[in-house]
Design a protein around this motif. Structure first.
Motif, PDB file in Angstrom:
ATOM      1  N   PHE A  61      22.539  61.576  58.267  1.00 15.46           N
ATOM      2  CA  PHE A  61      23.504  61.711  57.125  1.00 15.46           C
ATOM      3  C   PHE A  61      23.175  60.794  56.040  1.00 15.46           C
ATOM      4  O   PHE A  61      22.653  59.558  56.620  1.00 15.46           O
ATOM      5  CB  PHE A  61      24.895  61.614  57.460  1.00 15.46           C
ATOM      6  CG  PHE A  61      25.350  62.852  58.657  1.00 15.46           C
ATOM      7  CD1 PHE A  61      25.931  63.747  58.187  1.00 15.46           C
ATOM      8  CD2 PHE A  61      25.160  62.526  59.932  1.00 15.46           C
ATOM      9  CE1 PHE A  61      26.283  64.768  59.064  1.00 15.46           C
ATOM     10  CE2 PHE A  61      25.352  63.301  60.896  1.00 15.46           C
ATOM     11  CZ  PHE A  61      26.377  64.584  60.386  1.00 15.46           C
ATOM     12  N   ILE A  62      23.416  61.139  54.936  1.00 14.42           N
ATOM     13  CA  ILE A  62      23.037  60.097  53.879  1.00 14.42           C
ATOM     14  C   ILE A  62      24.434  60.115  52.960  1.00 14.42           C
ATOM     15  O   ILE A  62      24.651  61.219  52.492  1.00 14.42           O
ATOM     16  CB  ILE A  62      22.033  60.143  52.883  1.00 14.42           C
ATOM     17  CG1 ILE A  62      20.621  60.277  53.862  1.00 14.42           C
ATOM     18  CG2 ILE A  62      21.812  59.227  51.828  1.00 14.42           C
ATOM     19  CD1 ILE A  62      19.197  60.570  53.070  1.00 14.42           C
ATOM     20  N   ASP A  63      25.050  58.989  52.993  1.00 14.45           N
ATOM     21  CA  ASP A  63      26.278  58.866  52.248  1.00 14.45           C
ATOM     22  C   ASP A  63      25.776  58.471  50.830  1.00 14.45           C
ATOM     23  O   ASP A  63      24.920  57.407  50.460  1.00 14.45           O
ATOM     24  CB  ASP A  63      27.378  58.029  52.780  1.00 14.45           C
ATOM     25  CG  ASP A  63      28.013  58.305  53.897  1.00 14.45           C
ATOM     26  OD1 ASP A  63      28.317  59.510  53.979  1.00 14.45           O
ATOM     27  OD2 ASP A  63      28.500  57.645  54.547  1.00 14.45           O
ATOM     28  N   PHE A  64      26.402  58.947  49.894  1.00 17.88           N
ATOM     29  CA  PHE A  64      26.519  58.306  48.175  1.00 17.88           C
ATOM     30  C   PHE A  64      27.681  58.085  47.847  1.00 17.88           C
ATOM     31  O   PHE A  64      28.728  58.600  48.594  1.00 17.88           O
ATOM     32  CB  PHE A  64      25.848  59.715  47.489  1.00 17.88           C
ATOM     33  CG  PHE A  64      24.319  60.035  48.057  1.00 17.88           C
ATOM     34  CD1 PHE A  64      23.200  59.183  47.507  1.00 17.88           C
ATOM     35  CD2 PHE A  64      24.279  61.221  48.590  1.00 17.88           C
ATOM     36  CE1 PHE A  64      22.028  59.737  47.918  1.00 17.88           C
ATOM     37  CE2 PHE A  64      23.048  61.471  49.234  1.00 17.88           C
ATOM     38  CZ  PHE A  64      21.937  60.890  48.720  1.00 17.88           C
ATOM     39  N   ARG A  65      27.939  57.508  46.792  1.00 20.30           N
ATOM     40  CA  ARG A  65      29.281  57.025  46.257  1.00 20.30           C
ATOM     41  C   ARG A  65      29.993  58.159  45.892  1.00 20.30           C
ATOM     42  O   ARG A  65      31.373  58.061  45.876  1.00 20.30           O
ATOM     43  CB  ARG A  65      29.180  56.003  45.105  1.00 20.30           C
ATOM     44  CG  ARG A  65      28.591  54.707  45.580  1.00 20.30           C
ATOM     45  CD  ARG A  65      29.302  53.869  46.464  1.00 20.30           C
ATOM     46  NE  ARG A  65      28.798  52.888  46.791  1.00 20.30           N
ATOM     47  CZ  ARG A  65      29.166  51.862  47.680  1.00 20.30           C
ATOM     48  NH1 ARG A  65      30.186  51.953  48.538  1.00 20.30           N
ATOM     49  NH2 ARG A  65      28.787  50.736  47.880  1.00 20.30           N
ATOM     50  N   ASP A  66      29.349  59.553  45.734  1.00 22.66           N
ATOM     51  CA  ASP A  66      30.198  60.636  45.298  1.00 22.66           C
ATOM     52  C   ASP A  66      29.783  61.638  46.034  1.00 22.66           C
ATOM     53  O   ASP A  66      29.832  62.726  45.856  1.00 22.66           O
ATOM     54  CB  ASP A  66      29.651  60.749  43.713  1.00 22.66           C
ATOM     55  CG  ASP A  66      28.279  61.207  43.785  1.00 22.66           C
ATOM     56  OD1 ASP A  66      27.424  60.986  44.641  1.00 22.66           O
ATOM     57  OD2 ASP A  66      27.791  61.413  42.608  1.00 22.66           O
ATOM     58  N   GLY A  67      29.266  61.606  47.408  1.00 22.05           N
ATOM     59  CA  GLY A  67      28.940  62.751  48.150  1.00 22.05           C
ATOM     60  C   GLY A  67      28.390  62.345  49.519  1.00 22.05           C
ATOM     61  O   GLY A  67      28.239  61.121  49.776  1.00 22.05           O
ATOM     62  N   GLN A  68      27.837  63.287  50.093  1.00 22.95           N
ATOM     63  CA  GLN A  68      27.032  63.081  51.391  1.00 22.95           C
ATOM     64  C   GLN A  68      26.291  64.437  51.529  1.00 22.95           C
ATOM     65  O   GLN A  68      26.452  65.361  51.327  1.00 22.95           O
ATOM     66  CB  GLN A  68      27.878  63.111  52.679  1.00 22.95           C
ATOM     67  CG  GLN A  68      27.429  62.832  53.942  1.00 22.95           C
ATOM     68  CD  GLN A  68      28.210  62.762  55.218  1.00 22.95           C
ATOM     69  OE1 GLN A  68      28.683  63.923  55.628  1.00 22.95           O
ATOM     70  NE2 GLN A  68      28.843  61.844  55.341  1.00 22.95           N
ATOM     71  N   VAL A  69      24.968  63.990  52.313  1.00 24.74           N
ATOM     72  CA  VAL A  69      24.064  65.124  52.732  1.00 24.74           C
ATOM     73  C   VAL A  69      23.938  65.007  54.109  1.00 24.74           C
ATOM     74  O   VAL A  69      23.807  63.844  54.743  1.00 24.74           O
ATOM     75  CB  VAL A  69      22.720  65.329  51.897  1.00 24.74           C
ATOM     76  CG1 VAL A  69      23.014  65.543  50.471  1.00 24.74           C
ATOM     77  CG2 VAL A  69      22.096  63.999  52.183  1.00 24.74           C
ATOM     78  N   LYS A  70      23.594  66.114  54.947  1.00 25.80           N
ATOM     79  CA  LYS A  70      23.051  66.057  56.181  1.00 25.80           C
ATOM     80  C   LYS A  70      21.773  66.821  56.507  1.00 25.80           C
ATOM     81  O   LYS A  70      21.597  67.934  55.724  1.00 25.80           O
ATOM     82  CB  LYS A  70      24.015  66.972  57.173  1.00 25.80           C
ATOM     83  CG  LYS A  70      23.821  67.178  58.712  1.00 25.80           C
ATOM     84  CD  LYS A  70      24.738  68.091  59.335  1.00 25.80           C
ATOM     85  CE  LYS A  70      24.438  69.212  59.485  1.00 25.80           C
ATOM     86  NZ  LYS A  70      25.111  70.316  60.344  1.00 25.80           N
TER      87      LYS A  70
END
Length: 121
Positions: A61-70
Motif C-alpha cells: 500500500f502507498i499512503d498519500f496525504r489525500d488517499g491510498q493505493v493498493k
C-alpha cells in the motif's frame, strides 16, 4: 560480450532484510532494485524524480496525504516527483523499484530505515 539473464527469484533469495533495496541492474542512469518490505515505512518525498513500484509477490500500500493505493502482484504504480508518500505492507511483499542511480530510499527524510545506497547483489 557477456550476455547474462537476471533471475529475480534467485536475487531475492540472497537477502532477508526489509527496507534495504538491492541493485540488480542498470539501464542508462536508472537502476533496477529489489526490496522486501514488511510493516510501515516513513513519510518521505523525492523532489527530483518519479518512483516506480512493481509488485512481484504479496501486496503493498502507498499512503498519500489525500488517499491510498493498493498494489498487487503484476501491478505497477508510479509516484510522481514531489508527492509525499508512505509505503507499507501487512505481510512481507517483494517489489522492484526503478529509479535513477543515487536515489536514497527515504528521500530527504533522515530515518533509521535509510538504507545504504548502491548495494549490488
Amino acid at each position: 560480450m557477456n550476455y547474462q539473464i537476471i533471475n529475480l527469484n534467485e536475487k531475492l533469495s540472497k537477502f532477508n532484510e526489509h527496507w534495504s533495496p538491492k541493485v540488480i541492474g542498470e539501464m542508462n542512469d536508472y537502476q533496477f532494485k529489489l526490496v522486501k518490505i514488511d510493516g510501515d515505512f516513513v513519510w518521505h518525498v523525492h523532489q527530483d524524480t518519479d518512483e516506480v513500484f512493481i509488485v512481484l509477490e504479496g501486496e503493498m500500500f502507498i499512503d498519500f496525504r489525500d488517499g491510498q493505493v493498493k498494489i498487487s502482484p503484476g501491478e505497477i504504480f508510479i509516484v510522481p516527483r514531489g508527492v509525499e508518500h508512505k509505503t507499507f505492507a501487512n505481510q512481507e511483499c517483494h517489489i522492484m523499484l526503478v529509479e535513477p542511480r543515487g536515489v536514497v530510499n527515504t528521500g530527504e527524510t533522515e530515518s533509521e530505515l535509510t538504507a545504504v545506497n548502491d548495494i549490488w547483489i
